[in-house]
Design an enzyme around this catalytic site. Structure first.
Site, PDB file in Angstrom:
ATOM      1  N   THR A  48       0.861  -1.181   0.000  1.00  0.00           N
ATOM      2  CA  THR A  48       0.000   0.000   0.000  1.00  0.00           C
ATOM      3  C   THR A  48       0.898   1.231   0.000  1.00  0.00           C
ATOM      4  O   THR A  48       1.601   1.483   0.985  1.00  0.00           O
ATOM      5  CB  THR A  48      -0.916   0.015   1.232  1.00  0.00           C
ATOM      6  OG1 THR A  48      -1.691  -1.194   1.252  1.00  0.00           O
ATOM      7  CG2 THR A  48      -1.863   1.214   1.186  1.00  0.00           C
ATOM      8  N   LYS A 101      -7.639   1.092  -1.769  1.00  0.00           N
ATOM      9  CA  LYS A 101      -7.157   0.484  -0.523  1.00  0.00           C
ATOM     10  C   LYS A 101      -7.112   1.511   0.606  1.00  0.00           C
ATOM     11  O   LYS A 101      -7.507   1.223   1.745  1.00  0.00           O
ATOM     12  CB  LYS A 101      -5.766  -0.115  -0.756  1.00  0.00           C
ATOM     13  CG  LYS A 101      -5.070  -0.637   0.509  1.00  0.00           C
ATOM     14  CD  LYS A 101      -5.841  -1.766   1.175  1.00  0.00           C
ATOM     15  CE  LYS A 101      -5.210  -2.177   2.508  1.00  0.00           C
ATOM     16  NZ  LYS A 101      -3.860  -2.744   2.353  1.00  0.00           N
ATOM     17  N   LYS A 147       0.314   5.308   8.986  1.00  0.00           N
ATOM     18  CA  LYS A 147       0.865   5.566   7.648  1.00  0.00           C
ATOM     19  C   LYS A 147      -0.243   5.658   6.604  1.00  0.00           C
ATOM     20  O   LYS A 147      -0.267   6.578   5.775  1.00  0.00           O
ATOM     21  CB  LYS A 147       1.855   4.450   7.301  1.00  0.00           C
ATOM     22  CG  LYS A 147       2.510   4.566   5.928  1.00  0.00           C
ATOM     23  CD  LYS A 147       1.825   3.745   4.847  1.00  0.00           C
ATOM     24  CE  LYS A 147       1.920   2.266   5.098  1.00  0.00           C
ATOM     25  NZ  LYS A 147       1.365   1.475   3.953  1.00  0.00           N
TER      26      LYS A 147
END
Length: 291
Positions: free
Chosen positions: A93, A169, A238
């Site tokens: 990701t 995502k 993150k």
């Protein structure tokens, strides 16, 4: 199919095992050596550098963040190992900006770049039941679909732009973080009036919110089962930061994402970075003076 695989962490290692069981030849590389021996015993071929791992028909990478991707593919020059006509499937990701940059760098080398982040925790990866969110050149997606069928139960296609699967995502992880936060706050409110948090979560996840994300994370909260982490709180931070960056680039306000970022930072400040991000619930508990 001759494959390369870079990144043998909690998600990458079980994915390699599934590819080996399906009969593929897999060269593997990882920054730490610990996972290599187990995979070698299962039939993988450890190599000494990411460049060597990239010398395959299809390279798959599963690394933690943008910095790790840059370190391996640009600083350690794994890009130079990719032959013209090969495919790189990045299942990490990453940010919208990096996805676009990587797509351009691969195009310069006549290498197809596919973004394919996944939905699912470690047990789901081991079972080969991931949901794979994919975007990239249509012909490349066709070439790697048989691999996706080994690793996941369904592939969701979002178009040709390398950044599109990444946005999907990040959007999904924003919803998961929001669900964790909502469950935490609601159960702690109930607890403030003497209602058992466990009873409340059992009730709500059996009725109005009888879906896996509330049930799974609700149980982790009640049991305080935050280690070993299925998905670290630091990685959740993150991804929320990347979602905020993506929102700013598209002029899409994400006010609740800002709240989540601050709460995740609170967790980091209290040493929860390596815990499962279900431990975000502890932030609300501390503020309420609850145990």
């Amino acid at each position: 199919m001759e494959l390369g695989f870079i990144g043998l962490g909690t998600m990458g290692a079980p994915m390699v095992l599934n590819l080996l069981k399906a009969g593929h030849q897999v060269r593997v590389w990882n920054r730490s050596k610990a996972p290599l021996d187990e995979l070698a015993r299962a039939g993988a071929q450890p190599v000494d550098s990411p460049i060597q791992a990239a010398e395959a028909e299809v390279l798959i990478s599963m690394l933690g963040d943008d910095a790790a991707i840059r370190s391996v593919f640009i600083d350690a020059k794994a890009l130079d190992g990719l032959a013209a006509g090969s495919v790189h499937v990045n299942m990490s990701t990453v940010s919208v900006a990096l996805a676009k940059e990587l797509a351009a760098l691969h195009a310069e080398r006549a290498v197809a770049y596919v973004s394919a982040p996944v939905l699912g925790r470690v047990d789901v990866a081991a079972a080969g039941n991931l949901n794979i969110l994919a975007s990239g050149p249509a012909d490349a997606l066709i070439r790697v679909q048989s691999l996706f069928e080994v690793l996941g139960r369904k592939t969701w296609h979002f178009g040709e732009g390398a950044e599109l699967a990444c946005v999907a995502k990040l959007s999904a992880n924003l919803m998961i973080a929001a669900a964790i936060e909502a469950t935490a706050e609601a159960s702690i409110l109930a607890g403030g009036y003497g209602i058992s948090r466990g009873t409340f979560i059992d009730m709500i996840t059996s009725t109005l919110f009888a879906v896996p994300v509330y049930q799974g994370y609700g149980k982790l909260m009640v049991d305080k089962q935050f280690e070993p982490a299925g998905f670290k709180l630091s990685l959740g931070l993150k991804d929320i930061r990347l979602a905020l960056e993506a929102g700013e680039a598209a002029q899409v306000p994400l006010p609740f994402a800002s709240v989540l970022k601050d709460n995740l930072l609170d967790g980091m400040a209290h040493g929860q970075g390596d815990q499962d991000w279900a431990s975000l619930s502890e932030v609300s508990a501390r503020r309420a003076g609850s145990k």
